[in-house]
Design an enzyme around this catalytic site. Structure first.
Site, short mmCIF file in Angstrom:
data_model
loop_
_atom_site.label_atom_id
_atom_site.label_comp_id
_atom_site.label_asym_id
_atom_site.label_seq_id
_atom_site.Cartn_x
_atom_site.Cartn_y
_atom_site.Cartn_z
N GLN A 111 0.82 -1.22 0.00
CA GLN A 111 0.00 0.00 0.00
C GLN A 111 0.86 1.27 0.00
OE1 GLN A 111 -3.56 -0.98 0.46
NE2 GLN A 111 -3.94 0.95 -0.54
N LYS A 114 1.74 1.81 -3.69
CA LYS A 114 0.52 2.05 -4.45
C LYS A 114 0.01 3.47 -4.19
CE LYS A 114 -2.69 -1.05 -3.82
NZ LYS A 114 -3.91 -1.80 -3.44
N LYS A 126 -2.76 -1.02 6.62
CA LYS A 126 -3.75 -2.07 6.31
C LYS A 126 -4.18 -2.69 7.62
CE LYS A 126 -5.65 -4.15 2.72
NZ LYS A 126 -5.93 -3.62 1.37
N ASP A 166 -11.97 -3.89 1.89
CA ASP A 166 -11.10 -4.87 1.21
C ASP A 166 -11.93 -6.16 1.20
OD1 ASP A 166 -8.16 -5.18 0.18
OD2 ASP A 166 -8.50 -6.99 1.33
N THR A 209 -12.18 0.68 -8.14
CA THR A 209 -11.04 -0.23 -8.32
C THR A 209 -11.17 -0.96 -9.66
OG1 THR A 209 -11.01 -0.52 -5.93
CG2 THR A 209 -9.63 -2.00 -7.22
N SER A 376 -10.67 6.76 -2.86
CA SER A 376 -10.81 6.97 -1.41
C SER A 376 -10.19 8.32 -1.02
CB SER A 376 -10.09 5.87 -0.64
OG SER A 376 -10.89 4.72 -0.53
#
Ligand code: NDP
Ligand code: 2IT
Length: 444
Positions: A111, A114, A126, A166, A209, A376
């Site tokens: 993450q 990303k 996360k 998720d 996504t 987000s």
């Protein structure tokens, strides 16, 4: 041995029994070799890589809740706040029985890069739990979410750490979690994303996504002189990412012929009926075996085998390590030209290498599925300015972000003598910004 090898060895020794975390670290650090070699003395002195692979903190807690029979159940909750050099921690919450610290760490580590690639100010984190929402009543899910956030609330906040969905965490769960946070703290703030549209959620976050995956895939194909229109696409998964990837693929004129869940997969050569898929998964929360009732000519297969179908493009959108070396060989033998990862780390390292060596265009998850977290971040912006943008406004920003990500990773790969290797490009481009921010801020 070089600095990269030293750090990989140290990570494995220091974090035994976390194979997914080792895999994610290996993939990133090995593709940073050229950058690290060029700055070895400085990075070693600053222990930059050692700092990058050690989370800022990892929080682990008990989550007791009462099931519908009156029995108390106990799950484990996690939040790994990995790196906030470029913005508040940001990343999803996974609710699945397979969740353990190593899985949350691999996801949190990915993450960081990303989120950097999105170009927006968000750090990496996360979380999740080994709670399994499947088969639970709404009341049981509420009981779990309330208990989970009654501990998690201490560590999060709109400028601190902003969790989202998720696997297993969708609109229902985010709603219950947001409600609990608001009740405990008394603060109505953008502390979760993926919220409902009536209380601060962003239009197009649900689709983001999957849509983003297709925008990036389309740009990668276009850059390589290929039109996505008319192509046959195999998609795995049947959740949030898979459904909206399939929808956008069809809008772009491709035919999606597969979907899967953890029990089996469907093959519908005339094109998946997305309305049926949505009803089965989003409304009924049922299994894919139901699909045949809607499309009698489709085929259902138990277990694995989805990557044996004839396709031009493969989009793994279910879970980590679902596309193995055998699958990669089958895809190449069937003439597949591109693989783009909707899921996080769905392709094993040897499968990735095999695909790249056989000329398959390969877009890694940290670039290809970044549209979710990017949107987000757009939800956070709307919450901060107390406004909501139209669907078209958000969607067009998302498109621009995905196109930019592709060109940034393409450019980074070319700059470091690895033209066309988008794994190397994504890792370098994601790393550069984070490394610069870490070095500028001193030793933390
Ligand atoms: P969902 O829970 O909505 O859907 C997950 C899908 O994958 C389901 O069809 C599920 O089947 C299948 N699946 C899950 N675990 C397994 C497994 N062990 N073996 C086989 N199939 C499995 O999750 P999402 O669609 O949100 O997430 C899918 C992937 O995309 C994950 O890797 C996630 O980390 C990643 N991702 C998600 C983002 C988002 O915004 N949601 C953003 C970026 C990445 P079943 O119902 O049988 O469990
Ligand atoms: O893996 C991911 O990027 C997500 N699950 C989305 C995270 C987010 O904060 O929207």
């Amino acid at each position: 041995m070089g600095y990269v090898d030293d750090v990989i060895k140290m990570v494995i020794k220091k974090n035994p029994a976390e194979p997914e975390f080792h895999q994610a670290v290996k993939e990133v650090l090995e593709s940073l070799r050229a950058v690290v070699d060029a700055n070895e003395e400085k990075y070693r002195r600053e222990a930059l890589l050692e700092r990058l692979v050690e989370p800022d903190r990892q929080i682990k807690f008990r989550v007791p809740w009462v099931d519908d029979r009156g029995q108390v159940q106990v799950n484990t909750g996690y939040r790994v706040q990995f790196n906030n050099a470029i913005g508040p921690y940001k990343g999803g919450l996974r609710l699945h029985p397979s969740v353990n610290l190593g899985i949350i760490k691999f996801l949190g580590f990915e993450q960081i890069f990303k989120n950097s690639l999105t170009g927006l100010p968000i750090g990496g984190g996360k979380g999740g739990s080994d709670f399994d929402p499947k088969g639970k009543s709404d009341r049981e899910v509420l009981a779990f979410c309330t208990s989970f956030v009654s501990e998690l609330y201490k560590y999060i906040g709109a400028d601190v750490d902003v969790p989202a969905g998720d696997i297993g965490t969708g609109a229902r769960e985010i709603g219950y979690m947001f409600g609990t946070y608001k009740k405990i703290t008394g603060s109505f703030e953008g502390v979760f994303t993926g919220k409902g549209l009536t209380y601060g959620g962003s239009l197009a976050r649900t689709e983001a996504t999957g849509y983003g995956l297709l925008y990036l895939t389309q740009e990668m194909l276009k850059f390589n002189g290929i039109d996505i229109k008319g192509k046959t696409i195999a998609i795995s998964g049947a959740g949030n990412v898979a459904i909206y990837a399939a929808q956008k693929a069809e809008q772009l004129g491709a035919t999606v012929v597969t979907a899967s869940d953890s029990n089996g997969w469907i093959y519908d050569p005339e094109g998946i009926d997305i309305a049926a898929l949505r009803e089965i998964k989003e409304v009924k929360r049922a299994r894919l075996t139901e699909y045949k009732k809607y499309r009698p000519k489709s085929e259902y297969y138990e277990g694995k085998g989805i990557w044996t179908v004839q396709c031009d493009i493969a989009l793994p959108c279910a879970t980590q390590n679902e596309l193995t070396i055998e699958d990669a060989k089958a895809l190449v033998a069937n003439g597949c030209i591109a693989v783009a990862e909707g899921a996080n780390m769905p392709t094993t390292l040897d499968a990735t290498q095999f695909l790249q060596e056989h000329g398959v265009l390969f877009a890694p998850g940290k670039a290809a599925n970044a549209g979710g977290v990017a949107t987000s971040a757009l939800e956070m912006t709307q919450n901060s300015e107390r406004l909501s943008w139209t669907f078209e406004e958000v969607d067009s920003k998302l498109q621009q972000i995905m196109v930019n990500i592709f060109h940034n990773i393409e450019d980074a790969a070319s700059r470091y003598n690895a033209k066309g290797n988008y794994v190397v490009g994504a890792n370098i481009a994601g790393f550069e910004k984070v490394a610069n921010a870490m070095i500028s801020q001193g030793i933390w």
